[in-house]
Design an enzyme around this catalytic site. Structure first.
Site, short mmCIF file in Angstrom:
data_model
loop_
_atom_site.label_atom_id
_atom_site.label_comp_id
_atom_site.label_asym_id
_atom_site.label_seq_id
_atom_site.Cartn_x
_atom_site.Cartn_y
_atom_site.Cartn_z
N GLY A 395 0.77 -1.31 -0.03
CA GLY A 395 0.05 -0.01 0.08
C GLY A 395 0.90 1.21 -0.06
N ASP A 616 0.37 0.04 13.16
CA ASP A 616 0.84 -1.41 12.62
C ASP A 616 1.02 -2.37 13.72
OD1 ASP A 616 0.70 -0.58 10.09
OD2 ASP A 616 2.89 0.06 9.95
N ARG A 647 -7.97 -5.86 10.20
CA ARG A 647 -6.98 -6.53 11.11
C ARG A 647 -7.80 -6.73 12.49
NH1 ARG A 647 -1.16 -3.66 9.88
NH2 ARG A 647 -0.52 -5.46 8.28
N ARG A 688 1.57 -9.36 9.22
CA ARG A 688 1.64 -9.04 10.81
C ARG A 688 0.47 -9.82 11.44
NH1 ARG A 688 5.10 -4.92 10.60
NH2 ARG A 688 4.78 -3.35 8.68
C1 S3P Z 1 2.95 3.92 6.45
C2 S3P Z 1 2.08 4.50 7.03
C3 S3P Z 1 0.93 3.60 7.66
C4 S3P Z 1 1.28 2.35 7.87
C5 S3P Z 1 2.13 1.58 6.74
C6 S3P Z 1 3.18 2.30 6.36
C7 S3P Z 1 3.79 4.69 5.65
O1 S3P Z 1 -0.25 3.72 6.85
O2 S3P Z 1 0.07 1.46 8.51
O3 S3P Z 1 2.46 0.34 7.21
O4 S3P Z 1 5.18 4.13 5.28
O5 S3P Z 1 3.81 5.97 5.65
P1 S3P Z 1 -1.53 4.87 6.97
O6 S3P Z 1 -0.88 5.87 6.37
O7 S3P Z 1 -2.29 4.35 5.82
O8 S3P Z 1 -1.94 4.77 8.32
#
Ligand code: S3P
Length: 735
Positions: A395, A616, A647, A688
């Site tokens: 993501g 996370d 989750r 995770r």
């Molecule tokens: C991340 C931000 C978080 C986190 C992801 C990594 C990042 O997501 O959960 O594992 O590197 O900016 P969100 O910004 O959607 O909360």
């Protein structure tokens, strides 16, 4: 196939012989008749038990046959068809095995006239440098593809019959248009053969040819194996697939000339670019085809079985921070100069980002034991990728890249694996559109994510509806390309690695209260980056040590950026024994060694302000809560439902499978400390979740089995190794 009483193979060479042999061994009960120009070869087929009968004429071969396979070289097909049309039974299906389809179909049309509907063109993608019936191998087609290129006039039942015949020989059958087939084969099979023939012939013509062949070791042997293939067959293939071969040969020659010039002029960048891209390309494409997360994993599914109990002792360093690794590639690529990165996470998510920039023309060397060298191309230096960018399970790659791609002067598209394809992308598309970008998402606002090129972006003031570092980073990255100021307001502090790293690359970012501001039009200057160990990976071990009596564990060089340390604060509130030492700053990020010793935990109400700072780490914190005395209450955490899995629900289901009851709410969960029985848990491919339940086994009564764990490699490739080193007992079963 059971209804077929006679099948004729015309041309008993490697392919015809192997097909006959495979059919026999796999239970085909009808008669197989073999015909070959060399009657001796046909007789040899009988002696070897490959065919039931050898005949001396074509007419005898096809008489009464229901399936006729012509397995002769492509350029002989025209005369074979002309000869056999006279005897071709009206109900028989005729097929071939030729590596070229366009010319073969033309020849068949000429020869067969009205009976063309009986011809179903086929091509097994299998072979060997060996030839002749003696080389027949019944396993030749197993797990190989056979391409059928059916004609409009074919009877679907006859196409089906040819399909079933190949399936009986162990092959996977697919269909393709004729022209497409010929282009694909020109590139993947014909060109490599041409190059192998040419290379061997060129070297054989050199004055010192004996020396060359004498000392040519593995590389030459591997590369030229196919130059031992049948010359007549290959001559025919090249003459028959002329246009498609010439087209791809033209591209190859251009590539070769580019390398020649680079060697002449000492152009290191071009050479490194071609070699680093090529090195990763094979793996990359196979992952895209399977829509799996990124590299290194096998195709197999992976199950963890974890023995109950165990100890947690030792001194370890977990791999590099995922968020920082992603950003180091992104900013390094857009900077001027060479960025050296150490401690890079060689997990699949960060590798997906790395591959995307390679696809956009950036030369990136490594990773080699965590070291990566990025040859920055400057803010305007990215090039359109040759195809869709594939970011696997990640993501962060998709959302942060969206901000950069929206500002380029070329179009791009990103896709991901099954899990990523279900995650919300409108959260980045909305602010980018407000900036003037052209961004499209797929059904329900999910991937694919497409960015139109060439839009001039305007700075905006954006109040984020959710506390998301990914959305914030996306907008700030786009802001570097926008006119004027871009200001993002966050409803609660989220990880600030983008801001810190931008400053490290010399790009000013200011923060006043909850507003973060960049001004477009600046540039990035290459730097050195030392990626600390990932606190999100360390969290599994912090909880492991906290819940295991007698535990004492040192975690080295962990990133303790205050926007990430929610997990330490929450565990301490629960009574954990965690001490930090050797605190220092490395490349703009604070790090420390973290010692965790067992301490009895108690349930707490988790302060909502800590939620984005531990976002996370909740799956493993739920395990801590299960091992604590009293009730732990989490609220304000609806974001957990749109991570790699839901989750909240997936953890509740997994805990329930282990005999632990919880109370699920829309935005959180309540967990009261209780015994973990053991059992089987589904991780839904969420790394995770898989690691959290591994930790749970330290306090379970029975074994814990966790399904679908391959994606652990996305963030923590050596998790099992390190866990077993400190005293867990995880067994990995690939099924
Ligand atoms: C991340 C931000 C978080 C986190 C992801 C990594 C990042 O997501 O959960 O594992 O590197 O900016 P969100 O910004 O959607 O909360």
């Amino acid at each position: 196939m059971s209804s077929i009483s006679k099948l004729a193979v015309i041309g008993l060479g490697l392919i015809g012989g192997s097909l006959a042999k495979a059919l026999k061994i796999n239970g085909f009960a009808g008669n197989i008749t073999g015909y070959d120009l060399s009657f001796e070869d046909a007789l040899r087929g009988v002696q070897l038990g490959i065919v039931d009968e050898a005949v001396a004429t074509l007419s005898e071969a096809v008489e009464g046959a229901e399936i006729i396979i012509v397995a002769t070289p492509v350029r002989s097909l025209s005369s074979v068809f002309s000869e056999l049309v006279e005897f071709l039974p009206k109900t028989a299906v005729l097929t071939d095995v030729g590596s070229v389809k366009g010319e073969v179909v033309k020849a068949a049309q000429m020869a067969l006239g009205d009976q063309i509907g009986q011809f179903v063109p086929g091509h097994p993608i299998a072979g060997s440098e060996k030839s002749g019936v003696s080389a027949a191998d019944e396993t030749l087609f197993q797990h190989h593809r056979v391409i059928l290129t059916p004609l409009e006039r074919n009877d679907p039942e006859q196409v089906e019959l040819v399909r079933r015949m190949w399936e009986c020989a162990g092959a996977e059958v697919i269909e393709m248009a004729i022209r497409h087939h010929d282009e694909v084969l020109a590139a993947t099979s014909h060109l490599p053969h041409l190059i192998a023939f040419s290379l061997v012939d060129t070297l054989a013509g050199e004055d010192d040819n004996k020396e060359i062949f004498k000392y040519a070791a593995g590389g030459f042997r591997d590369f030229t194996r196919i130059a031992a293939s049948d010359p007549v067959m290959w001559r025919d293939i090249f003459l028959s697939n002329r246009d498609a071969v010439l087209k791809v040969l033209g591209h190859f020659s251009e590539g070769l000339s580019k390398l020649q010039k680079a060697i002449e002029t000492g152009d290191e960048m071009t050479l490194s670019g071609v070699f680093t891209r090529a090195k990763s390309a094979r793996e990359h494409f196979s992952k895209i085809l399977e829509l799996k997360s990124y590299t290194t994993m096998t195709n197999q599914n992976v199950t963890f079985t974890v023995r109950p109990g165990g100890s947690v002792q030792g001194d370890i360093r977990v791999p590099g921070d995922k968020s920082i690794s992603h950003r180091s590639i992104m900013l390094g690529s857009l900077s001027e100069g060479i960025t050296e990165i150490d401690g890079f996470l060689e997990g699949e998510d960060a590798l997906a980002t790395l591959q995307s920039f390679r696809d956009m023309g950036v030369v990136i060397e490594g990773p080699e034991k965590g070291h990566v060298t990025v040859h920055g191309v400057g803010m305007q230096g990215l090039k359109k990728a040759p195809g869709t960018l594939y970011v696997g399970n990640s993501g962060t790659s998709m959302r942060l890249l969206a901000g950069l791609l929206a500002a380029q002067d070329f179009e791009s598209e990103m896709i991901g694996d099954e899990s990523l394809s279900k995650r919300p992308m409108e959260r980045v598309a909305v602010p980018l559109r407000l900036m003037g970008a052209q961004v499209e998402t797929g059904d329900g606002g999910r991937p694919p994510l497409r960015c139109g090129g060439g839009q001039a972006l305007q700075g905006i003031k954006y109040e984020m509806p959710m506390a998301s570092a990914q959305v914030k980073s996306c907008v700030l990255l786009a802001g570097m390309y926008a006119e004027g100021e871009t200001v993002v307001t966050e409803p609660a502090p989220t990880r600030d690695h983008t801001e810190r790293m931008l400053r490290g690359f010399g790009y000013p970012v200011s923060r006043v209260g909850d507003e973060i501001k960049v001004v477009g039009g600046g540039k990035l200057t290459a730097t050195k980056i030392d990626v600390p160990a990932d606190i999100s990976s360390a969290a599994f071990f912090m909880v492991a040590a906290s819940i295991t009596p007698g535990a004492d564990l040192l975690l080295r060089h962990v990133g303790i950026n205050p926007t990430r340390t929610g997990v330490i604060d929450i565990l301490k509130l629960m009574g954990a024994d965690i001490t930090l030492s050797n605190e220092r700053e490395v490349g703009g990020e604070p790090v420390a060694d973290i010692r965790v010793r067992y301490a009895p935990l108690k349930g707490i109400h988790i302060p909502e302000a800590l939620v984005p700072l531990a976002i996370d780490e909740f799956p493993v914190l739920f395990i801590a809560a299960t091992c604590a005395e009293g009730t732990t209450v989490l609220s304000g955490a609806e974001e957990l439902r749109v991570k790699e899995s839901d989750r909240i629900q997936v953890m509740a289901d997994g805990l329930s499978a282990l005999g632990v009851q919880t109370l699920v709410k829309d935005d959180g969960i309540e967990i009261t400390g209780q015994t973990i029985a053991g059992g089987e848990v589904e991780s839904h491919g969420d790394h995770r979740i898989a690691m959290s339940f591994s930790v749970a086994a330290l306090r379970s009564e029975g074994e814990v089995t966790i399904r679908n764990c391959a994606n652990v490699a996305t963030s923590f490739p050596n998790f099992v190794e390190l866990a077993n080193e400190v005293g867990l007992s995880i067994n990995v079963v690939a099924d």
